[in-house]
Design an enzyme around this catalytic site. Structure first.
Site, PDB file in Angstrom:
ATOM      1  N   ALA A  74      -1.076  48.695  62.322  1.00 37.42           N
ATOM      2  CA  ALA A  74      -0.913  49.523  63.474  1.00 37.42           C
ATOM      3  C   ALA A  74      -1.601  48.722  64.439  1.00 37.42           C
ATOM      4  O   ALA A  74      -1.299  49.450  65.571  1.00 37.42           O
ATOM      5  CB  ALA A  74      -1.822  50.714  62.965  1.00 37.42           C
ATOM      6  N   GLY A  75      -2.171  47.519  64.272  1.00 38.75           N
ATOM      7  CA  GLY A  75      -2.681  46.927  65.478  1.00 38.75           C
ATOM      8  C   GLY A  75      -1.656  46.607  66.685  1.00 38.75           C
ATOM      9  O   GLY A  75      -0.420  46.396  66.298  1.00 38.75           O
ATOM     10  N   ARG A  99      -4.448  39.585  71.261  1.00 37.60           N
ATOM     11  CA  ARG A  99      -4.520  38.244  71.655  1.00 37.60           C
ATOM     12  C   ARG A  99      -3.102  37.314  71.685  1.00 37.60           C
ATOM     13  O   ARG A  99      -2.980  36.204  72.141  1.00 37.60           O
ATOM     14  CB  ARG A  99      -5.178  37.589  70.437  1.00 37.60           C
ATOM     15  N   LYS A 132       2.441  42.948  66.889  1.00 40.67           N
ATOM     16  CA  LYS A 132       2.239  41.602  66.188  1.00 40.67           C
ATOM     17  C   LYS A 132       3.101  41.453  65.224  1.00 40.67           C
ATOM     18  O   LYS A 132       3.667  40.449  64.487  1.00 40.67           O
ATOM     19  CB  LYS A 132       0.873  41.441  65.911  1.00 40.67           C
ATOM     20  N   GLU A 175     -18.626  39.593  61.034  1.00 38.81           N
ATOM     21  CA  GLU A 175     -17.677  39.078  62.063  1.00 38.81           C
ATOM     22  C   GLU A 175     -18.106  37.872  62.817  1.00 38.81           C
ATOM     23  O   GLU A 175     -19.271  38.016  62.943  1.00 38.81           O
ATOM     24  CB  GLU A 175     -17.235  40.414  62.566  1.00 38.81           C
ATOM     25  N   TYR A 206      41.174  27.112  69.987  1.00 40.08           N
ATOM     26  CA  TYR A 206      40.699  28.391  69.688  1.00 40.08           C
ATOM     27  C   TYR A 206      41.409  29.313  68.689  1.00 40.08           C
ATOM     28  O   TYR A 206      42.591  29.690  69.026  1.00 40.08           O
ATOM     29  CB  TYR A 206      40.423  29.224  71.062  1.00 40.08           C
ATOM     30  N   ARG A 257      59.453  26.570  76.117  1.00 46.50           N
ATOM     31  CA  ARG A 257      58.643  25.573  77.267  1.00 46.50           C
ATOM     32  C   ARG A 257      59.847  25.364  78.146  1.00 46.50           C
ATOM     33  O   ARG A 257      61.109  25.480  77.794  1.00 46.50           O
ATOM     34  CB  ARG A 257      57.827  24.631  76.427  1.00 46.50           C
TER      35      ARG A 257
HETATM   36  C1  UD1 Z   1      -9.900  41.021  60.062  1.00 51.79           C
HETATM   37  C2  UD1 Z   1     -11.150  41.335  59.594  1.00 51.79           C
HETATM   38  C3  UD1 Z   1     -11.865  39.761  59.427  1.00 51.79           C
HETATM   39  C4  UD1 Z   1     -11.137  38.930  58.548  1.00 51.79           C
HETATM   40  C5  UD1 Z   1      -9.621  38.948  59.508  1.00 51.79           C
HETATM   41  C6  UD1 Z   1      -8.651  38.130  58.565  1.00 51.79           C
HETATM   42  C7  UD1 Z   1     -12.017  43.513  60.118  1.00 51.79           C
HETATM   43  C8  UD1 Z   1     -13.067  43.925  61.345  1.00 51.79           C
HETATM   44  N1  UD1 Z   1     -11.988  42.015  60.482  1.00 51.79           N
HETATM   45  O1  UD1 Z   1     -10.000  40.489  61.560  1.00 51.79           O
HETATM   46  O2  UD1 Z   1     -13.048  39.672  58.832  1.00 51.79           O
HETATM   47  O3  UD1 Z   1     -11.332  37.516  58.493  1.00 51.79           O
HETATM   48  O4  UD1 Z   1      -8.927  40.091  59.454  1.00 51.79           O
HETATM   49  O5  UD1 Z   1      -7.398  37.840  58.941  1.00 51.79           O
HETATM   50  O6  UD1 Z   1     -11.347  43.795  59.614  1.00 51.79           O
HETATM   51  N2  UD1 Z   1      -5.079  47.239  62.180  1.00 51.79           N
HETATM   52  C9  UD1 Z   1      -4.830  48.505  62.037  1.00 51.79           C
HETATM   53  N3  UD1 Z   1      -5.415  49.329  62.743  1.00 51.79           N
HETATM   54  C10 UD1 Z   1      -6.453  49.181  63.617  1.00 51.79           C
HETATM   55  C11 UD1 Z   1      -6.928  47.856  63.562  1.00 51.79           C
HETATM   56  C12 UD1 Z   1      -6.027  46.886  63.171  1.00 51.79           C
HETATM   57  O7  UD1 Z   1      -3.712  48.807  61.219  1.00 51.79           O
HETATM   58  O8  UD1 Z   1      -6.956  50.080  64.225  1.00 51.79           O
HETATM   59  C13 UD1 Z   1      -4.323  46.156  61.391  1.00 51.79           C
HETATM   60  C14 UD1 Z   1      -3.792  45.231  62.251  1.00 51.79           C
HETATM   61  O9  UD1 Z   1      -2.612  45.476  62.706  1.00 51.79           O
HETATM   62  C15 UD1 Z   1      -3.943  43.991  61.616  1.00 51.79           C
HETATM   63  C16 UD1 Z   1      -4.784  44.085  60.714  1.00 51.79           C
HETATM   64  O10 UD1 Z   1      -5.367  45.330  60.453  1.00 51.79           O
HETATM   65  O11 UD1 Z   1      -2.630  43.964  60.742  1.00 51.79           O
HETATM   66  C17 UD1 Z   1      -6.106  43.382  60.868  1.00 51.79           C
HETATM   67  O12 UD1 Z   1      -6.502  43.393  61.971  1.00 51.79           O
HETATM   68  P1  UD1 Z   1      -6.997  42.486  63.149  1.00 51.79           P
HETATM   69  O13 UD1 Z   1      -7.491  43.086  64.503  1.00 51.79           O
HETATM   70  O14 UD1 Z   1      -6.012  41.372  63.323  1.00 51.79           O
HETATM   71  O15 UD1 Z   1      -8.465  42.086  62.390  1.00 51.79           O
HETATM   72  P2  UD1 Z   1      -9.047  40.427  62.532  1.00 51.79           P
HETATM   73  O16 UD1 Z   1      -9.696  40.437  63.954  1.00 51.79           O
HETATM   74  O17 UD1 Z   1      -8.023  39.306  62.269  1.00 51.79           O
HETATM   75 CA    CA Z   2      -6.028  39.271  62.197  1.00 47.25          CA
END
Ligand code: UD1
Ligand code: CA
Length: 469
Positions: free
Chosen positions: A13-14, A18, A25, A160, A372, A446
């Site tokens: 869902a993220g 970055r 993503k 973290e 062609y 032709r």
């Molecule tokens: C996360 C872990 C970290 C781990 C890393 C591994 C947490 C807090 N941290 O960090 O310990 O080392 O993954 O790759 O979990 N997502 C949702 N909903 C949200 C937020 C995120 O579905 O509200 C999904 C994102 O789309 C993604 C996944 O969760 O696919 C991980 O989220 P991301 O923000 O990438 O976490 P990291 O900072 O990489």
């Molecule tokens: Ca990640």
């Protein structure tokens, strides 16, 4: 529900802040496939789609559309309040399961074998939470694992990156973002999560300490190969995974008898197949669901996408094949462009600067230079001369051209469709053909040649006279 039923959740869902991209993503591609599709492909080798829940939020519609064909369920997380919150959103959906496997949509190289191993370890350990961990070369950016003691599988907490204390910076064991939870224990304690951290989010990682404080068993299983749990948070990281994955594919093909010269220069998508004794020269690209047969030679700079190439085919330098089929023993290029629905028959030749589209060429037919061929069916044993053009478009509609067997089309002929050339017919060079040509006939269309003897001498004399007057 069956005993020990594993439900699977993929967090997708993220936004991927970055990445600095407009696209979600998990929809970014590596090795020709979206990140999320890679995760699903691994998961669906060990789980039924009706037990898989993808958590969607940012660009939910696009994400769902991209992977809808897999038959998995989607769960909405309308506000992205963190990985812990994403799992809270799943509560009602995974109620009937005993255990929940959680994966990240942005950790795409995970292998089905490792998922199996993690589930088995979780069961054997009778844990409330089992974390897949790794020791990559560079742990920076990942959550780190605090083991309860150096030798035990038990974990005290996940910290973290931003929250690491000075004496925790050296910890090399990272959290992969892949876990198994015992469902009833997870949801008994999940509401204790708090968003009092650097991002103001509910971190799923905090469940480790929460469960341990409740005297529940939290354990870690370390992967043997850290590459498979690398995350993709930036374009640069994605391209590293892309290179790693393509190198894995190249190695798999080489182990099956394919010669890949300078494999680091070749771009080969994950689902491509190639038969033994085929040679790929440097800078070849094989994309999508391309299948190349045995004993082929694909020369440098050719890009073959979603195409099927038979055995003993030679593709010379710098060809583009897109949704095309090439029969055994055919030769293509250099600089040929086979566009969608091109079907090149066995032993046929397509030469330099030839473009085909929706064109079928029969066994042993040849179009060797500057041609062609669009919306055309050509039989076997034909020769299509240099510069022949099928005029398939009248500005509004496309029209077909039919060419029988053993037809000879002279150089620079234009075939104005719809038109047909029957078996064994001949078309004289530079003809413009607008009427059907019957079997065995010669068609000339032709202007007749005129020869004016002595014309040059007369002209020069006239010019001379003009100058001196
Ligand atoms: C996360 C872990 C970290 C781990 C890393 C591994 C947490 C807090 N941290 O960090 O310990 O080392 O993954 O790759 O979990 N997502 C949702 N909903 C949200 C937020 C995120 O579905 O509200 C999904 C994102 O789309 C993604 C996944 O969760 O696919 C991980 O989220 P991301 O923000 O990438 O976490 P990291 O900072 O990489
Ligand atoms: Ca990640």
């Amino acid at each position: 529900m069956e005993p020990n039923l594993f439900a699977t959740a993929i967090l997708a869902a993220g936004k991927g802040t970055r990445l600095k991209s407009k696209r979600a993503k998990v929809l970014h591609s590596i090795a020709g496939k979206p990140l999320l599709q890679h995760v699903l492909d691994a998961v669906l080798q060990v789980t039924r789609p009706d037990q898989v829940f993808v958590v969607v939020g940012h660009q939910a519609e696009e994400v769902e559309r991209a992977v809808a064909a897999t038959g998995v369920h989607f769960v909405a997380q309308t506000q992205q309040l963190g990985t812990g919150h994403a799992v809270q959103c799943l509560r009602e959906f995974v109620r009937g399961a005993t255990d929940l496997l959680v994966l990240s949509g942005d950790v795409p190289l995970i292998r089905p074998e490792t998922i199996e191993r993690l589930r088995a370890f979780h069961q054997a350990q009778q844990a409330a939470m089992t974390i897949l961990t790794a020791r990559p070369e560079n742990p920076f950016g990942y959550g780190r694992i605090l083991r309860a003691s150096p030798t035990s599988p038990e974990v005290a907490a996940i910290v973290e990156q931003k929250a690491l204390a000075a004496d925790q910076q050296h910890i090399g064991e990272i959290n992969s973002g892949i876990y198994v939870f015992r469902v009833n224990t997870l949801y008994r304690y999940i509401d204790s999560l708090q968003a009092n951290n650097a991002h103001g989010e509910y971190y799923l990682t905090d469940m480790a300490a929460i469960l341990r404080a409740a005297d529940e068993r939290v354990v870690a299983l370390e992967t043997t190969d850290a590459t498979e749990v690398l995350g993709a948070n930036t374009i640069a990281e994605m391209m590293e995974l892309d290179a790693a994955l393509r190198m894995q594919t190249a190695r798999r093909l080489m182990a099956q008898g394919v010669t890949i010269q300078r494999p680091e220069t070749c771009v080969i998508d994950a689902d491509v197949t190639v038969g033994p004794d085929t040679i790929l020269e440097p800078f070849v690209q094989l994309l999508g669901n391309t299948c190349v047969g045995e004993d082929c030679h694909i020369r440098s700079y050719s890009v073959i996408q979603n195409s099927t190439v038979g055995n003993k085919v030679l593709v010379r330098n710098s060809c583009i094949l897109d949704d095309a089929t090439v029969g055994d023993g055919a030769s293509i290029g250099p600089f040929a462009h086979l566009r969608p629905a091109s079907e090149i028959g066995a032993g046929a030749h397509i030469g330099n600067f030839v473009e085909t589209k929706k064109a079928r060429l029969g066994i042993g037919s040849k179009a060797n230079h500057l041609t062609y061929l669009g919306d055309v069916e050509i039989g076997s044993g034909c020769n299509i001369g240099a510069g022949v053009i099928t005029c398939n478009y009248d500005g509004v509609h496309k029209h077909p051209t039919q060419i029988g067997d053993r037809v000879f089309v002279g150089s620079n002929a234009t075939l104005v469709a719809p038109v047909s050339l029957a078996d064994d017919s001949y078309v004289a060079a530079a003809s413009c053909i607008t009427e059907p040509v019957p079997a065995g006939a010669l068609a000339l269309g032709r202007a007749r040649q005129t020869v004016k003897p002595g014309w040059v001498k007369q002209r020069r004399a006239a010019q001379q006279k003009k100058k001196s007057s």
